[in-house]
Motif scaffolding. Structure first.
Motif, mmCIF file in Angstrom:
data_model
loop_
_atom_site.group_PDB
_atom_site.id
_atom_site.type_symbol
_atom_site.label_atom_id
_atom_site.label_comp_id
_atom_site.label_asym_id
_atom_site.label_seq_id
_atom_site.Cartn_x
_atom_site.Cartn_y
_atom_site.Cartn_z
ATOM 1 N N ASN A 1 0.846 -1.197 0.000
ATOM 2 C CA ASN A 1 0.000 0.000 0.000
ATOM 3 C C ASN A 1 0.882 1.248 0.000
ATOM 4 O O ASN A 1 0.603 2.220 0.706
ATOM 5 N N ALA A 2 1.959 1.197 -0.805
ATOM 6 C CA ALA A 2 2.945 2.282 -0.834
ATOM 7 C C ALA A 2 2.327 3.616 -1.237
ATOM 8 O O ALA A 2 2.790 4.683 -0.803
ATOM 9 N N VAL A 3 1.295 3.577 -2.050
ATOM 10 C CA VAL A 3 0.653 4.820 -2.511
ATOM 11 C C VAL A 3 0.139 5.637 -1.321
ATOM 12 O O VAL A 3 0.195 6.869 -1.328
ATOM 13 N N LYS A 4 -0.328 4.947 -0.304
ATOM 14 C CA LYS A 4 -0.869 5.618 0.883
ATOM 15 C C LYS A 4 0.205 6.438 1.586
ATOM 16 O O LYS A 4 -0.087 7.472 2.206
ATOM 17 N N TYR A 5 1.455 5.999 1.499
ATOM 18 C CA TYR A 5 2.535 6.645 2.244
ATOM 19 C C TYR A 5 3.440 7.499 1.362
ATOM 20 O O TYR A 5 4.453 8.010 1.830
ATOM 21 N N ALA A 6 3.099 7.668 0.108
ATOM 22 C CA ALA A 6 3.911 8.471 -0.813
ATOM 23 C C ALA A 6 3.510 9.935 -0.735
ATOM 24 O O ALA A 6 2.322 10.261 -0.655
ATOM 25 N N ASN B 1 3.835 12.035 -3.103
ATOM 26 C CA ASN B 1 3.165 12.298 -4.378
ATOM 27 C C ASN B 1 2.657 10.965 -4.935
ATOM 28 O O ASN B 1 3.334 10.303 -5.711
ATOM 29 N N PRO B 2 1.450 10.546 -4.523
ATOM 30 C CA PRO B 2 0.952 9.205 -4.877
ATOM 31 C C PRO B 2 0.881 8.924 -6.375
ATOM 32 O O PRO B 2 1.021 7.774 -6.798
ATOM 33 N N GLU B 3 0.660 9.958 -7.173
ATOM 34 C CA GLU B 3 0.523 9.741 -8.612
ATOM 35 C C GLU B 3 1.864 9.504 -9.308
ATOM 36 O O GLU B 3 1.899 9.017 -10.438
ATOM 37 N N LYS B 4 2.950 9.815 -8.627
ATOM 38 C CA LYS B 4 4.264 9.737 -9.265
ATOM 39 C C LYS B 4 5.258 8.866 -8.505
ATOM 40 O O LYS B 4 5.990 8.069 -9.118
ATOM 41 N N ASP B 5 5.293 9.020 -7.189
ATOM 42 C CA ASP B 5 6.313 8.336 -6.382
ATOM 43 C C ASP B 5 6.116 6.821 -6.375
ATOM 44 O O ASP B 5 4.999 6.325 -6.229
ATOM 45 N N PHE B 6 7.220 6.090 -6.535
ATOM 46 C CA PHE B 6 7.277 4.627 -6.462
ATOM 47 C C PHE B 6 6.362 3.942 -7.482
ATOM 48 O O PHE B 6 5.835 2.859 -7.233
ATOM 49 N N THR B 7 6.163 4.596 -8.603
ATOM 50 C CA THR B 7 5.352 4.001 -9.675
ATOM 51 C C THR B 7 6.223 3.281 -10.701
ATOM 52 O O THR B 7 5.700 2.545 -11.544
ATOM 53 N N SER C 1 25.524 0.512 -7.533
ATOM 54 C CA SER C 1 25.071 0.827 -6.179
ATOM 55 C C SER C 1 24.364 2.181 -6.162
ATOM 56 O O SER C 1 24.761 3.104 -6.876
ATOM 57 N N PRO C 2 23.310 2.329 -5.359
ATOM 58 C CA PRO C 2 22.619 3.621 -5.276
ATOM 59 C C PRO C 2 23.497 4.678 -4.633
ATOM 60 O O PRO C 2 24.276 4.388 -3.717
ATOM 61 N N THR C 3 23.390 5.893 -5.113
ATOM 62 C CA THR C 3 24.174 7.001 -4.559
ATOM 63 C C THR C 3 23.460 7.579 -3.338
ATOM 64 O O THR C 3 22.276 7.324 -3.098
ATOM 65 N N VAL C 4 24.215 8.362 -2.583
ATOM 66 C CA VAL C 4 23.628 9.033 -1.413
ATOM 67 C C VAL C 4 22.471 9.923 -1.837
ATOM 68 O O VAL C 4 21.409 9.947 -1.210
ATOM 69 N N SER C 5 22.674 10.661 -2.925
ATOM 70 C CA SER C 5 21.635 11.561 -3.418
ATOM 71 C C SER C 5 20.365 10.796 -3.796
ATOM 72 O O SER C 5 19.247 11.212 -3.473
ATOM 73 N N ALA C 6 20.535 9.654 -4.453
ATOM 74 C CA ALA C 6 19.380 8.853 -4.861
ATOM 75 C C ALA C 6 18.619 8.332 -3.654
ATOM 76 O O ALA C 6 17.379 8.340 -3.631
ATOM 77 N N PHE C 7 19.353 7.887 -2.627
ATOM 78 C CA PHE C 7 18.696 7.379 -1.428
ATOM 79 C C PHE C 7 17.913 8.477 -0.715
ATOM 80 O O PHE C 7 16.772 8.271 -0.298
ATOM 81 N N VAL C 8 18.529 9.661 -0.578
ATOM 82 C CA VAL C 8 17.861 10.780 0.101
ATOM 83 C C VAL C 8 16.591 11.168 -0.641
ATOM 84 O O VAL C 8 15.548 11.428 -0.033
ATOM 85 N N GLN C 9 16.659 11.209 -1.955
ATOM 86 C CA GLN C 9 15.478 11.559 -2.744
ATOM 87 C C GLN C 9 14.359 10.544 -2.550
ATOM 88 O O GLN C 9 13.187 10.918 -2.402
ATOM 89 N N ARG D 1 13.980 8.508 0.009
ATOM 90 C CA ARG D 1 13.526 8.549 1.403
ATOM 91 C C ARG D 1 12.569 9.721 1.627
ATOM 92 O O ARG D 1 11.584 9.604 2.375
ATOM 93 N N ASN D 2 12.835 10.845 0.975
ATOM 94 C CA ASN D 2 11.984 12.029 1.135
ATOM 95 C C ASN D 2 10.606 11.846 0.515
ATOM 96 O O ASN D 2 9.701 12.662 0.750
ATOM 97 N N LYS D 3 10.442 10.823 -0.269
ATOM 98 C CA LYS D 3 9.134 10.569 -0.891
ATOM 99 C C LYS D 3 8.177 9.836 0.038
ATOM 100 O O LYS D 3 6.994 9.711 -0.266
ATOM 101 N N ILE D 4 8.706 9.342 1.162
ATOM 102 C CA ILE D 4 7.902 8.541 2.081
ATOM 103 C C ILE D 4 7.452 9.392 3.271
ATOM 104 O O ILE D 4 8.266 10.049 3.921
ATOM 105 N N LYS D 5 6.165 9.344 3.575
ATOM 106 C CA LYS D 5 5.627 10.065 4.719
ATOM 107 C C LYS D 5 6.073 9.388 6.020
ATOM 108 O O LYS D 5 6.292 8.178 6.078
ATOM 109 N N SER D 6 6.179 10.185 7.060
ATOM 110 C CA SER D 6 6.602 9.634 8.355
ATOM 111 C C SER D 6 5.577 8.653 8.918
ATOM 112 O O SER D 6 5.919 7.774 9.718
ATOM 113 N N THR D 7 4.319 8.762 8.480
ATOM 114 C CA THR D 7 3.289 7.850 8.976
ATOM 115 C C THR D 7 3.571 6.400 8.582
ATOM 116 O O THR D 7 3.036 5.475 9.209
#
Length: 319
Positions: free
Chosen positions: A40-45, A47-53, A89-97, A99-105
């Protein structure tokens, strides 16, 4: 050697009981909870229409796992340990971006889901023992976070401070809830309300949680509490003004009728007055002078009504 967590307790004084959980099982349960969350990743994104799609090196599930695995090193070092050092391997910048897409909930819901899966209650004489305490957390200074920002009058540097309140199962040695609130009493009431378990429970807390409102929240749910309070000589303690025995040790039960009114009628009825500025969720904040007084009753001898609360005052000799 297989690592094992062993929890021992005395089961209602009828003999020792053991519950064993391997770290492998606990890890498997956590992964299962994360997987359920990711469905249910959309619930925690953000930007649900774009993030993790789209498929990426760091999908929702992997970002959650990586965040939980951080040990306090530099982010580059953390990612290198988990993913190795190579071009894919993922870069630091990619990981931060990501991670910022996920709500704290998402992490809050993951915590409660994991606790529900692993925290079957252990009781002592039929009661679950839950301790509540708080701790201040320093976070990066940010003047825009006005609720946590502190600026002293002298020349000392400003800072941001959060107050974490946690509920801990004493017998299972696990945390069952946590919340960041500005006031300890509000946090206590919130955690008591979130505990939907029907198992008889005793809430244990220190003087920071001394409040009739907290007592009322516990008793309204049919549970019990053991809370340390200030000495009766302290004017800002709830015991101030009560008729208590003189002595270093005593155990007494009191019947209190709590009211917001301070009229002559209220005084004649010996009502315990609670100021309008003090939180008490079971009485209106304001009442008209000519309205009938309907106090909130605290009476340990009659527990059949949900409007009555156990109030035992216990004082022990300092040794």
């Amino acid at each position: 050697m297989k690592a094992t967590l062993v929890i021992e307790h005395n089961a209602d004084n009828k003999g020792d009981a053991h519950m064993t959980f391997t770290t492998k099982n606990i890890k498997r349960t956590l992964k299962k909870s994360i997987k359920t969350l990711s469905q249910n990743a959309v619930k925690y994104a953000e930007n649900p229409e774009k993030d993790f799609t789209r498929n990426r090196k760091l999908p929702f599930e992997k970002v959650i796992e990586t965040t939980l695995s951080l040990t306090g090193k530099t982010l580059y070092g953390e990612l290198s340990e988990q993913f190795g050092i190579h071009s894919s391997s993922p870069t630091v910048s990619a990981f931060v971006q990501q991670r910022n897409k996920i709500k704290s909930t998402a992490f809050e819901d993951l915590f409660h889901q994991f606790v529900a899966e692993t925290n079957q209650p252990i009781t002592h004489r039929g009661y679950r023992l839950l301790a509540v305490d708080g701790s201040s957390l320093h976070v990066p200074t940010n003047p825009k976070e006005v609720d946590s920002y502190h600026q002293k009058a002298n020349d000392s540097k400003p800072f941001n401070l959060l107050h974490l309140n946690a509920m801990y199962d004493i017998l299972r040695k696990t945390y069952v809830d946590a919340t960041v609130e500005k006031g300890e009493n509000k946090a206590f009431a919130t955690m008591v309300a979130c505990n939907q378990s029907k198992v008889p429970t005793i809430y244990i807390a220190d003087r920071g949680y001394e409040s009739y409102n907290n007592f009322a929240h516990v008793q309204e749910r049919g549970q019990k509490f053991l809370v340390r309070v200030k000495d009766s000589a302290s004017r800002n303690g709830i015991c101030h003004g009560l008729s208590l025995p003189v002595g270093e040790e005593f155990d007494v039960s009191l019947t209190l009728h709590i009211s917001r009114k301070q009229t002559a009628q209220a005084k004649n009825q010996n009502l315990k007055f609670i100021a309008h500025s003090s939180p008490f969720d079971f009485l209106p904040c304001k009442t008209k002078k000519n309205e009938k007084i309907e106090p909130y009753i605290m009476d340990p001898r009659n527990q059949t009504s949900t409007r009555k609360i156990i109030v035992n005052v216990i004082q022990y000799q300092k040794r």
